[in-house]
Scaffold this motif. Sequence first.
Motif, mmCIF file in Angstrom:
data_model
loop_
_atom_site.group_PDB
_atom_site.id
_atom_site.type_symbol
_atom_site.label_atom_id
_atom_site.label_comp_id
_atom_site.label_asym_id
_atom_site.label_seq_id
_atom_site.Cartn_x
_atom_site.Cartn_y
_atom_site.Cartn_z
ATOM 1 N N SER A 157 47.377 -18.797 -43.799
ATOM 2 C CA SER A 157 48.725 -19.264 -43.489
ATOM 3 C C SER A 157 49.479 -18.296 -42.578
ATOM 4 C CB SER A 157 49.510 -19.467 -44.790
ATOM 5 O OG SER A 157 49.570 -18.246 -45.526
ATOM 6 N N GLN A 158 49.024 -17.017 -42.508
ATOM 7 C CA GLN A 158 49.679 -16.042 -41.639
ATOM 8 C C GLN A 158 48.994 -15.913 -40.283
ATOM 9 O OE1 GLN A 158 48.468 -15.155 -44.691
ATOM 10 N NE2 GLN A 158 50.314 -15.081 -45.946
ATOM 11 N N GLY A 159 48.072 -16.813 -39.972
ATOM 12 C CA GLY A 159 47.395 -16.758 -38.692
ATOM 13 C C GLY A 159 46.114 -15.960 -38.699
ATOM 14 N N LEU A 160 45.724 -15.387 -39.846
ATOM 15 C CA LEU A 160 44.457 -14.668 -39.953
ATOM 16 C C LEU A 160 43.312 -15.671 -40.073
ATOM 17 C CD1 LEU A 160 45.465 -11.867 -42.493
ATOM 18 C CD2 LEU A 160 45.381 -11.706 -40.011
ATOM 19 N N LEU A 161 42.138 -15.246 -39.625
ATOM 20 C CA LEU A 161 40.941 -16.077 -39.732
ATOM 21 C C LEU A 161 39.990 -15.419 -40.718
ATOM 22 C CD1 LEU A 161 39.244 -18.491 -38.789
ATOM 23 C CD2 LEU A 161 38.373 -17.042 -36.930
ATOM 24 N N PHE A 162 39.602 -16.177 -41.767
ATOM 25 C CA PHE A 162 38.706 -15.664 -42.795
ATOM 26 C C PHE A 162 37.310 -16.266 -42.605
ATOM 27 C CE2 PHE A 162 42.956 -15.570 -44.535
ATOM 28 C CZ PHE A 162 43.024 -14.342 -45.173
ATOM 29 N N ASN A 163 36.308 -15.420 -42.796
ATOM 30 C CA ASN A 163 34.927 -15.880 -42.771
ATOM 31 C C ASN A 163 34.211 -15.255 -43.966
ATOM 32 O OD1 ASN A 163 31.928 -14.942 -41.278
ATOM 33 N ND2 ASN A 163 32.460 -17.074 -41.606
ATOM 34 N N PHE A 164 33.481 -16.056 -44.744
ATOM 35 C CA PHE A 164 32.823 -15.524 -45.937
ATOM 36 C C PHE A 164 31.619 -16.390 -46.274
ATOM 37 C CE2 PHE A 164 36.412 -18.195 -46.938
ATOM 38 C CZ PHE A 164 35.923 -19.130 -47.826
ATOM 39 N N SER A 165 30.693 -15.809 -47.038
ATOM 40 C CA SER A 165 29.497 -16.551 -47.429
ATOM 41 C C SER A 165 29.687 -17.284 -48.740
ATOM 42 C CB SER A 165 28.290 -15.607 -47.542
ATOM 43 O OG SER A 165 28.503 -14.638 -48.561
ATOM 44 N N ALA A 193 34.983 -11.415 -44.016
ATOM 45 C CA ALA A 193 35.439 -10.866 -42.744
ATOM 46 C C ALA A 193 36.819 -11.433 -42.444
ATOM 47 C CB ALA A 193 34.461 -11.210 -41.625
ATOM 48 N N VAL A 194 37.749 -10.556 -42.058
ATOM 49 C CA VAL A 194 39.120 -10.957 -41.758
ATOM 50 C C VAL A 194 39.406 -10.601 -40.299
ATOM 51 C CG1 VAL A 194 41.549 -10.752 -42.394
ATOM 52 C CG2 VAL A 194 39.779 -10.487 -44.145
ATOM 53 N N PHE A 195 39.775 -11.605 -39.517
ATOM 54 C CA PHE A 195 40.062 -11.404 -38.089
ATOM 55 C C PHE A 195 41.560 -11.515 -37.852
ATOM 56 C CE2 PHE A 195 35.765 -12.942 -38.423
ATOM 57 C CZ PHE A 195 35.056 -12.257 -37.448
ATOM 58 N N ARG A 196 42.110 -10.507 -37.145
ATOM 59 C CA ARG A 196 43.516 -10.520 -36.759
ATOM 60 C C ARG A 196 43.578 -10.618 -35.228
ATOM 61 N NH1 ARG A 196 47.655 -8.790 -39.916
ATOM 62 N NH2 ARG A 196 46.153 -7.653 -41.226
ATOM 63 N N ARG A 218 39.188 -6.430 -36.797
ATOM 64 C CA ARG A 218 38.242 -7.134 -37.655
ATOM 65 C C ARG A 218 37.905 -6.237 -38.835
ATOM 66 N NH1 ARG A 218 31.893 -8.862 -36.512
ATOM 67 N NH2 ARG A 218 31.539 -9.745 -38.594
ATOM 68 N N THR A 219 38.079 -6.774 -40.035
ATOM 69 C CA THR A 219 37.765 -6.039 -41.263
ATOM 70 C C THR A 219 36.670 -6.778 -42.011
ATOM 71 O OG1 THR A 219 40.039 -5.230 -41.440
ATOM 72 C CG2 THR A 219 38.684 -5.123 -43.424
ATOM 73 N N PHE A 220 35.646 -6.053 -42.433
ATOM 74 C CA PHE A 220 34.533 -6.649 -43.179
ATOM 75 C C PHE A 220 34.360 -5.917 -44.499
ATOM 76 C CE2 PHE A 220 30.139 -6.503 -44.588
ATOM 77 C CZ PHE A 220 29.840 -7.857 -44.675
ATOM 78 N N ALA A 221 34.018 -6.687 -45.553
ATOM 79 C CA ALA A 221 33.737 -6.103 -46.866
ATOM 80 C C ALA A 221 32.622 -6.894 -47.530
ATOM 81 C CB ALA A 221 34.977 -6.102 -47.748
ATOM 82 N N ALA A 222 31.714 -6.177 -48.171
ATOM 83 C CA ALA A 222 30.625 -6.855 -48.888
ATOM 84 C C ALA A 222 31.161 -7.651 -50.061
ATOM 85 C CB ALA A 222 29.596 -5.836 -49.357
ATOM 86 N N LYS A 223 32.283 -7.190 -50.626
ATOM 87 C CA LYS A 223 32.891 -7.883 -51.768
ATOM 88 C C LYS A 223 34.393 -7.671 -51.720
ATOM 89 C CE LYS A 223 30.690 -7.678 -55.636
ATOM 90 N NZ LYS A 223 30.109 -7.219 -56.922
ATOM 91 N N ALA A 224 35.139 -8.722 -52.066
ATOM 92 C CA ALA A 224 36.602 -8.628 -52.122
ATOM 93 C C ALA A 224 37.080 -9.337 -53.382
ATOM 94 C CB ALA A 224 37.238 -9.246 -50.882
ATOM 95 N N THR A 225 37.896 -8.641 -54.185
ATOM 96 C CA THR A 225 38.360 -9.166 -55.468
ATOM 97 C C THR A 225 39.887 -9.190 -55.490
ATOM 98 O OG1 THR A 225 36.425 -8.151 -56.518
ATOM 99 C CG2 THR A 225 38.170 -8.929 -57.974
ATOM 100 N N TRP A 226 40.453 -10.242 -56.061
ATOM 101 C CA TRP A 226 41.905 -10.357 -56.163
ATOM 102 C C TRP A 226 42.409 -9.389 -57.224
ATOM 103 C CZ3 TRP A 226 45.795 -11.780 -53.448
ATOM 104 C CH2 TRP A 226 47.037 -12.059 -54.031
ATOM 105 N N ALA A 227 43.407 -8.575 -56.859
ATOM 106 C CA ALA A 227 43.901 -7.530 -57.753
ATOM 107 C C ALA A 227 45.307 -7.822 -58.273
ATOM 108 C CB ALA A 227 43.887 -6.185 -57.025
ATOM 109 N N GLY A 228 45.712 -9.072 -58.266
ATOM 110 C CA GLY A 228 47.016 -9.449 -58.799
ATOM 111 C C GLY A 228 48.039 -9.741 -57.730
ATOM 112 N N ASP A 229 48.165 -8.837 -56.741
ATOM 113 C CA ASP A 229 49.112 -9.058 -55.644
ATOM 114 C C ASP A 229 48.505 -8.717 -54.293
ATOM 115 O OD1 ASP A 229 48.863 -6.395 -56.098
ATOM 116 O OD2 ASP A 229 51.007 -5.954 -56.183
ATOM 117 N N GLY A 230 47.191 -8.558 -54.247
ATOM 118 C CA GLY A 230 46.499 -8.265 -52.999
ATOM 119 C C GLY A 230 44.996 -8.280 -53.211
#
Length: 381
Positions: free
Chosen positions: A178-186, A199-202, A213-225
């Motif tokens: 919604s903020q214009g970022l592009l998400f890519n994930f498996s 992967a997060v593209f700005r 471009r930010t890439f992470a093997a794993k991303a977990t929701w931490a409550g507010d981020g």
Amino acid sequence: ESSPGPPGGAGKRSSSARQRRFPSTIDRYLLKYLLGISLYIALSLLILFTLSYAIELIDDLSDGDKPVSLLLPYLLFLEPQILFSYVAPISLCIGTLVTFALLARTHELIAIRAGGIGLLRVAAPFIVASALVAGISFAAHDAVLPYTNQKANQVRDEIRNRSPRSYRQPERRWVFGSQGLLFNFSDFNRTRQEFQDLAVFRFKPETFEIEERTFAAKATWAGDGWLLRDGWTRRFPAEGEQYEPFGSLRLDGIDPPDYFVQDWKVPDQMRYQELRRYVLDLERRGYDTRELSVGLHRKIAIPCVPIVMVLIGLPFAMRVERRGPIFAIGLSVLLVFVYFATLQAFGKMGEVALLPPLLAAWAPNLLFSGAGLYMTATSRW
């Protein structure tokens, strides 16, 4: 010289052979009864399901100021899913019980029993009809439903003003935030609120060039981020590329899990072999595939539901002879409700590792089919 047998012997043998042959006259008569009732019920259920899905989206159409014409393609693409996942098995279950109730009302069951035809032989046309429906259902689930489900989700996203997202390759998914970022994930696990290979593209607002471009093997929701692990960030300023690896990184201010939760139903949008390769690839890379594995085994288990509905309906059909078709319909609805509730419960147990995925997908079919066969074999006829 041997003496001739009794005059009626040949006639009895001929009559017995006709009864064993399939389809016999009685088989065709029972199939005609079953198909006529099931088709009528299927049409009624199809209309009810379609209206319920249409009513669900009417508010979204009005809130988003979208044309009502979008509702028609959505419902058309949704019809195969409704027909083969719900309408076909439910109508066969109701049709089986109502057929026996109507035959009992006209005393035709008494005539069939008087002819020496056993219960299992009477059940044969019902089982054959359900097996044919199951075969057609499997072909539809593998060849038709992945395409129509993707199209239905695309139209639904347009109705609900969701951002563009990919459907053609579920193994690599793209979503505009919604903020214009592009998400890519498996993969995105809804239960644990976790991404795999995120992967997060700005982008630069003026030129739409990649700014970061930010890439992470794993991303977990931490409550507010989102908490990213084992990844890296690349930035592309005018003076040159910058690369920065990280073990852990927190990203705040981007879309929460609810933005992604209801958008992906991978097993419904992939063919059996595609989903199998996808699951094997994720397992090879060490990711959790319990939810996807349950969906993989259900690719075969769900098309078999029409057979299960007939097998569990047959013993109860013996008990509705004197109660009429209205009682048969009510009993059928109860059986269908119990079965689908059990199916959902076992699926959830498989997704949270309380059961192996194979058992979670097939246990309801085995339990209800086994119970139906046992009750049929021990029923009085």
